[in-house]
Design an enzyme around this catalytic site. Sequence first.
Site, PDB file in Angstrom:
ATOM      1  N   ASP A 335      37.665 -33.287 -11.338  1.00 57.57           N
ATOM      2  CA  ASP A 335      38.774 -33.308 -10.410  1.00 57.57           C
ATOM      3  C   ASP A 335      39.366 -34.718 -10.460  1.00 57.57           C
ATOM      4  OD1 ASP A 335      40.370 -32.818  -8.057  1.00 57.57           O
ATOM      5  OD2 ASP A 335      38.855 -33.993  -6.986  1.00 57.57           O
ATOM      6  N   ASP A 337      41.845 -36.446  -7.877  1.00 53.50           N
ATOM      7  CA  ASP A 337      41.975 -37.233  -6.647  1.00 53.50           C
ATOM      8  C   ASP A 337      40.707 -37.146  -5.797  1.00 53.50           C
ATOM      9  OD1 ASP A 337      44.595 -37.844  -7.399  1.00 53.50           O
ATOM     10  OD2 ASP A 337      45.327 -35.945  -6.562  1.00 53.50           O
TER      11      ASP A 337
END
Length: 499
Positions: A335, A337
């Site tokens: 992922d 952020d």
Amino acid sequence: MTAELGQCTVVVPTIGRPSLDVLLEALAVATGPRPAELVLADDRPTGAPLVPDRPGLPPVRVVRTGGGGPARARNLGWRTARTEWIAFLDDDVVPDPDWYERLAADLAALPADAAGSQGRVRVPLPADRRPTDWERGTAGLATSSWITADLTYRRAALAAVGGFDERFPRAFREDSDLALRVMGTGARLTRGQRSIAHPVRPVDRWVSVRVQAGNADDVLMRRLHGPTWRERADAAVGRRPRHLAVTAAAVAAVGLAAARRPRAAALAALAWTAGTAEFAWARIAPGPRTGDEVATMALTSAAIPPLATWHFLRGAVAHRQVPAWRGLPDLVLFDRDGTLVHDVPYNGDPDLVRPVDGARAALAALRARGVRIGLITNQSGIGRGLLTRAQVDAVNARVAELLGPFDTVQLCPHAPGDGCDCRKPAPGMVKAACAGLGVDPARCVAIGDIAADLGAAQAAGAVGILVPTLVTRPEEVTAARHRAATLREAVDGVLAGEW
Ligand SMILES: [Mg+2]
């Protein structure tokens, strides 16, 4: 038949011994089509780079393991190769002049349910005298099963079982272990028509003593594959039961003498002498019986039984509990952020990109082991009209500049209500990343900071690891099956096979 070799990479693990030059020369002058690539997996911890280039070789690529043994070297070799076939050759063999042509024919003839093809091994022995103990031992390679001196596997078969088990520290049993796990998936291994010569390596007189370390690897084999592993791997039991008995007699002789029981001690000593003499004669009788060989056999025959016993016991302690080998995943998806970079909500400014501590080193550690890396990111700011696609692309470009390169980047531009199948926790991006790289989702790990990241992994059949941040909800943390305190810890766990 050329097509087969275009989809084949030759992988040679090497510690840079002189025999490598002989192998490279044979591969350079052999006739026939060339494979896509020749990968030399340099397993020396240090030293000047290998310079293998010579006319006639396939395109050569050198990878360095920094040391770690032949299993790890071969794993790095096949992991960084992208062809359908991986042909393993050892760095002390000499392929026949028609090796490439015959390899192509062997692969073309391979049935769809066969995962690999073994080459034929010839061990040249002296014509003018009987072979020594060491020469006879090496000659046994000619009749061994599934040895990676010359064995070609489908890359997918290697990926499915996580490649070689790196807990085997030396070039012993790691190839049998791999073959048993591949055959355990229901695939077959076959014997081809190509052949190599495996010269007898020059050794000092103590080699037969040193190879006793393999007794510990036999214990590991039994733990991993059960008591019937020898039949399935065509591995003879050898003399270990007798070595244990001879050693027990020696220990008893010493113990009884210390307990002042001289008659019993003498009997035990006699048993030890008889056992050792029988062992030495069994090794001397078929050999050349020169003074040197007889002296070597006499000396080492006394040393081998206790050493074999020692290594056997050492293995029994070291390998009390061994989980099945998982190996490395083929792809780790991150992922963006809150996982790779600090979360700046709806960020459209590349200048605000700040990697989390240790991200760069963690990604480098995965790349160094040949694991592919990807980015999967929900960017609903686009769907909500808060960000342009160009802004998100600019931020991703900055992330790649700081942490890349990435083998795949997947982005979901949709808003939550759009009903797409890519926005995490939907599995679309994980599936697309795997499909694009030809990776089985079961061999993929996704690392993220919220439950949606894990949900996407699970829905795609991948493994999710949670690295919580301050904004991760406590119930998400408790519910996560795999979690780590930091990104580095998560990656270290993956590299240790805990995923
Ligand atoms: Mg996140």
